[in-house]
Design a protein around this motif. Structure first.
Motif, PDB file in Angstrom:
ATOM      1  N   LEU A 184      11.457  24.854  -9.231  1.00  0.00           N
ATOM      2  CA  LEU A 184      11.877  24.704 -10.623  1.00  0.00           C
ATOM      3  C   LEU A 184      12.954  25.731 -10.937  1.00  0.00           C
ATOM      4  CD1 LEU A 184       8.319  24.539 -12.244  1.00  0.00           C
ATOM      5  CD2 LEU A 184       9.922  22.633 -12.180  1.00  0.00           C
ATOM      6  N   THR A 185      13.862  25.377 -11.814  1.00  0.00           N
ATOM      7  CA  THR A 185      14.800  26.344 -12.374  1.00  0.00           C
ATOM      8  C   THR A 185      14.433  26.555 -13.840  1.00  0.00           C
ATOM      9  OG1 THR A 185      16.428  24.726 -13.161  1.00  0.00           O
ATOM     10  CG2 THR A 185      16.594  25.422 -10.848  1.00  0.00           C
ATOM     11  N   ASN A 186      14.972  27.604 -14.437  1.00  0.00           N
ATOM     12  CA  ASN A 186      14.678  27.861 -15.848  1.00  0.00           C
ATOM     13  C   ASN A 186      15.045  26.672 -16.730  1.00  0.00           C
ATOM     14  OD1 ASN A 186      13.805  30.427 -15.149  1.00  0.00           O
ATOM     15  ND2 ASN A 186      15.737  31.421 -15.677  1.00  0.00           N
ATOM     16  N   ALA A 187      16.101  25.960 -16.356  1.00  0.00           N
ATOM     17  CA  ALA A 187      16.536  24.799 -17.144  1.00  0.00           C
ATOM     18  C   ALA A 187      15.558  23.640 -17.054  1.00  0.00           C
ATOM     19  CB  ALA A 187      17.916  24.345 -16.682  1.00  0.00           C
ATOM     20  N   ASP A 188      14.655  23.665 -16.091  1.00  0.00           N
ATOM     21  CA  ASP A 188      13.685  22.575 -15.938  1.00  0.00           C
ATOM     22  C   ASP A 188      12.495  22.705 -16.875  1.00  0.00           C
ATOM     23  OD1 ASP A 188      15.082  21.311 -13.843  1.00  0.00           O
ATOM     24  OD2 ASP A 188      14.235  22.697 -12.378  1.00  0.00           O
ATOM     25  N   ALA A 189      12.346  23.831 -17.561  1.00  0.00           N
ATOM     26  CA  ALA A 189      11.202  24.018 -18.451  1.00  0.00           C
ATOM     27  C   ALA A 189      11.273  23.024 -19.605  1.00  0.00           C
ATOM     28  CB  ALA A 189      11.164  25.444 -18.983  1.00  0.00           C
ATOM     29  N   GLY A 190      10.153  22.360 -19.874  1.00  0.00           N
ATOM     30  CA  GLY A 190      10.119  21.411 -20.979  1.00  0.00           C
ATOM     31  C   GLY A 190       9.401  20.135 -20.605  1.00  0.00           C
ATOM     32  N   LEU A 191       9.788  19.043 -21.247  1.00  0.00           N
ATOM     33  CA  LEU A 191       9.109  17.762 -21.098  1.00  0.00           C
ATOM     34  C   LEU A 191       9.552  17.054 -19.825  1.00  0.00           C
ATOM     35  CD1 LEU A 191       7.176  15.774 -22.663  1.00  0.00           C
ATOM     36  CD2 LEU A 191       9.274  14.638 -23.442  1.00  0.00           C
ATOM     37  N   HIS A 192       8.567  16.621 -19.022  1.00  0.00           N
ATOM     38  CA  HIS A 192       8.818  15.844 -17.809  1.00  0.00           C
ATOM     39  C   HIS A 192       8.147  14.481 -17.964  1.00  0.00           C
ATOM     40  CE1 HIS A 192      10.405  19.165 -15.175  1.00  0.00           C
ATOM     41  NE2 HIS A 192       9.893  19.847 -16.188  1.00  0.00           N
ATOM     42  N   GLU A 193       8.955  13.424 -17.835  1.00  0.00           N
ATOM     43  CA  GLU A 193       8.465  12.070 -18.080  1.00  0.00           C
ATOM     44  C   GLU A 193       8.243  11.329 -16.762  1.00  0.00           C
ATOM     45  OE1 GLU A 193      10.190  10.747 -22.314  1.00  0.00           O
ATOM     46  OE2 GLU A 193      11.738  11.028 -20.789  1.00  0.00           O
ATOM     47  N   LEU A 194       7.212  10.495 -16.759  1.00  0.00           N
ATOM     48  CA  LEU A 194       6.786   9.795 -15.556  1.00  0.00           C
ATOM     49  C   LEU A 194       7.561   8.484 -15.390  1.00  0.00           C
ATOM     50  CD1 LEU A 194       4.870   9.332 -13.147  1.00  0.00           C
ATOM     51  CD2 LEU A 194       3.206   8.379 -14.785  1.00  0.00           C
ATOM     52  N   TYR A 195       8.223   8.347 -14.235  1.00  0.00           N
ATOM     53  CA  TYR A 195       8.907   7.123 -13.830  1.00  0.00           C
ATOM     54  C   TYR A 195       8.301   6.656 -12.504  1.00  0.00           C
ATOM     55  CZ  TYR A 195      12.543   8.112 -17.291  1.00  0.00           C
ATOM     56  OH  TYR A 195      13.214   8.355 -18.460  1.00  0.00           O
ATOM     57  N   VAL A 196       8.118   5.357 -12.354  1.00  0.00           N
ATOM     58  CA  VAL A 196       7.465   4.849 -11.147  1.00  0.00           C
ATOM     59  C   VAL A 196       8.197   3.627 -10.611  1.00  0.00           C
ATOM     60  CG1 VAL A 196       5.228   5.690 -11.963  1.00  0.00           C
ATOM     61  CG2 VAL A 196       5.846   3.278 -12.333  1.00  0.00           C
ATOM     62  N   LEU A 197       7.952   3.365  -9.335  1.00  0.00           N
ATOM     63  CA  LEU A 197       8.455   2.179  -8.649  1.00  0.00           C
ATOM     64  C   LEU A 197       7.347   1.663  -7.755  1.00  0.00           C
ATOM     65  CD1 LEU A 197      11.831   1.619  -6.866  1.00  0.00           C
ATOM     66  CD2 LEU A 197       9.711   1.349  -5.572  1.00  0.00           C
ATOM     67  N   VAL A 198       7.258   0.322  -7.641  1.00  0.00           N
ATOM     68  CA  VAL A 198       6.249  -0.262  -6.769  1.00  0.00           C
ATOM     69  C   VAL A 198       6.769  -1.588  -6.224  1.00  0.00           C
ATOM     70  CG1 VAL A 198       5.008  -1.582  -8.549  1.00  0.00           C
ATOM     71  CG2 VAL A 198       3.759  -0.703  -6.551  1.00  0.00           C
ATOM     72  N   ALA A 199       6.308  -1.952  -5.034  1.00  0.00           N
ATOM     73  CA  ALA A 199       6.695  -3.207  -4.394  1.00  0.00           C
ATOM     74  C   ALA A 199       5.467  -4.063  -4.163  1.00  0.00           C
ATOM     75  CB  ALA A 199       7.400  -2.938  -3.068  1.00  0.00           C
ATOM     76  N   ALA A 200       5.671  -5.379  -4.222  1.00  0.00           N
ATOM     77  CA  ALA A 200       4.609  -6.327  -3.915  1.00  0.00           C
ATOM     78  C   ALA A 200       4.515  -6.533  -2.401  1.00  0.00           C
ATOM     79  CB  ALA A 200       4.877  -7.662  -4.602  1.00  0.00           C
ATOM     80  N   ARG A 251       0.809  -1.225   0.000  1.00  0.00           N
ATOM     81  CA  ARG A 251       0.000   0.000   0.000  1.00  0.00           C
ATOM     82  C   ARG A 251       0.842   1.276   0.000  1.00  0.00           C
ATOM     83  NH1 ARG A 251      -5.531  -0.218   1.285  1.00  0.00           N
ATOM     84  NH2 ARG A 251      -6.317  -2.359   1.509  1.00  0.00           N
ATOM     85  N   ASN A 252       2.053   1.224   0.521  1.00  0.00           N
ATOM     86  CA  ASN A 252       2.807   2.471   0.662  1.00  0.00           C
ATOM     87  C   ASN A 252       4.258   2.397   0.223  1.00  0.00           C
ATOM     88  OD1 ASN A 252       0.792   4.306   1.830  1.00  0.00           O
ATOM     89  ND2 ASN A 252       0.748   2.797   3.498  1.00  0.00           N
ATOM     90  N   ASN A 253       4.682   1.282  -0.347  1.00  0.00           N
ATOM     91  CA  ASN A 253       6.026   1.195  -0.904  1.00  0.00           C
ATOM     92  C   ASN A 253       5.957   1.431  -2.405  1.00  0.00           C
ATOM     93  OD1 ASN A 253       7.507   0.724   1.444  1.00  0.00           O
ATOM     94  ND2 ASN A 253       6.929  -1.430   1.449  1.00  0.00           N
ATOM     95  N   ALA A 254       5.733   2.667  -2.783  1.00  0.00           N
ATOM     96  CA  ALA A 254       5.613   3.048  -4.191  1.00  0.00           C
ATOM     97  C   ALA A 254       6.062   4.489  -4.328  1.00  0.00           C
ATOM     98  CB  ALA A 254       4.180   2.891  -4.672  1.00  0.00           C
ATOM     99  N   GLU A 255       6.519   4.835  -5.524  1.00  0.00           N
ATOM    100  CA  GLU A 255       6.901   6.224  -5.787  1.00  0.00           C
ATOM    101  C   GLU A 255       6.658   6.546  -7.246  1.00  0.00           C
ATOM    102  OE1 GLU A 255      10.821   9.100  -5.567  1.00  0.00           O
ATOM    103  OE2 GLU A 255      10.286   7.853  -3.838  1.00  0.00           O
TER     104      GLU A 255
END
Length: 265
Positions: A120-136, A68-72
């Protein structure tokens, strides 16, 4: 997000071991399965000091069920910096089993981003991609099994809010002489506050509409110069309205200047 042992051992390095060409990674032959993820927001722009809150979710399943809570969930931006989800509220779970299938869960996260250097910094402007982690549920820290990561499940563009000016001159134009148009494109300065001149080379267009007409014309294609300055000269036209327009990029939104009406003598 409140960090568990997972955070201490793995989650803080999520973006590093996924890397730019990440695919699903697991510790055993039958890990949890990440079924897909979604950023529940359209692309948006932030001015200096603005903030935006949006939601992210992903589905996962495992024979033992999902912890339930080991995810990011993290958003990895163009400068390589990862934006992390807000801390979860006390008494709530990150991942909730489906009522009709307890082996499958939906994990939900809230992100709040702000137009300042602490978020955020000015260099952070643009595409942000989703990465995830999960545990059983059967995952044991420091032992193999039950942990999986995946990346580039979805994305969102976070842009620097833009402002654009335009001024036609001389007014009234001199018969037989070109009409000059100057302006400046400025962008939200997340590093220092306020607005600052756009970088060189951003695209813009000169726009014209004659009085009484519904047709828009584009007499000149331009690019920003030093400090975001735009300048051009075109043959004069009948009475009408002139604008400058920036159609936007991955890091900047579209913006039109205020209209400048020019009457021919």
């Amino acid at each position: 997000m409140r960090r568990s042992v997972v955070a201490a051992t793995v989650l803080t390095t999520l973006a590093l071991f996924l890397g730019p060409a990440a695919t699903a990674r697991a510790d055993v032959a039958s890990p949890p399965r990440i079924l897909g993820g979604t950023v529940h927001a359209a692309d948006f722009a932030l001015g200096p000091g603005d903030s935006r809150t949006f939601f992210v979710s992903f589905d996962a399943e495992d024979d033992s069920g999902i912890s339930r809570n080991n995810a990011e969930a993290d958003l990895l931006g163009p400068a390589g910096r990862q934006l992390q989800a807000d801390p979860r509220q006390a008494g709530t779970d990150i991942c909730t089993p489906h009522a009709d299938n307890p082996k499958r869960s939906t994990c939900r996260f809230t992100f709040t981003v702000r137009g300042n250097r602490w978020s955020l910094t000015n260099a952070d402007a643009g595409l942000h991609e989703l990465y995830v982690l999960v545990a059983a549920n059967d995952w044991v820290p420091r032992e193999e099994g039950g942990l999986v990561t995946d990346g580039r499940l979805d994305s969102i563009r976070i842009k620097r809010k833009a402002q654009l000016t335009a001024d036609a001159f001389p007014e009234p134009p001199r018969p037989g002489h070109p009409l000059g148009v100057v302006g400046r494109l400025t962008l939200a300065d997340w590093d220092n506050g306020g607005y600052t001149g756009a970088p060189e080379g951003l695209p813009a267009r000169l726009v014209y509409k004659a009085d009484g007409s519904t047709r828009y014309e584009y007499p000149a294609d331009l690019t920003t110069g030093r400090g975001g300055v735009l300048a051009t000269a075109v043959p004069p036209r009948p009475d009408g309205i002139w604008w400058l327009a920036h159609d936007g990029t991955d890091a900047t939104p579209w913006v039109y200047s205020a209209a400048d009406h020019v009457d021919m003598p």
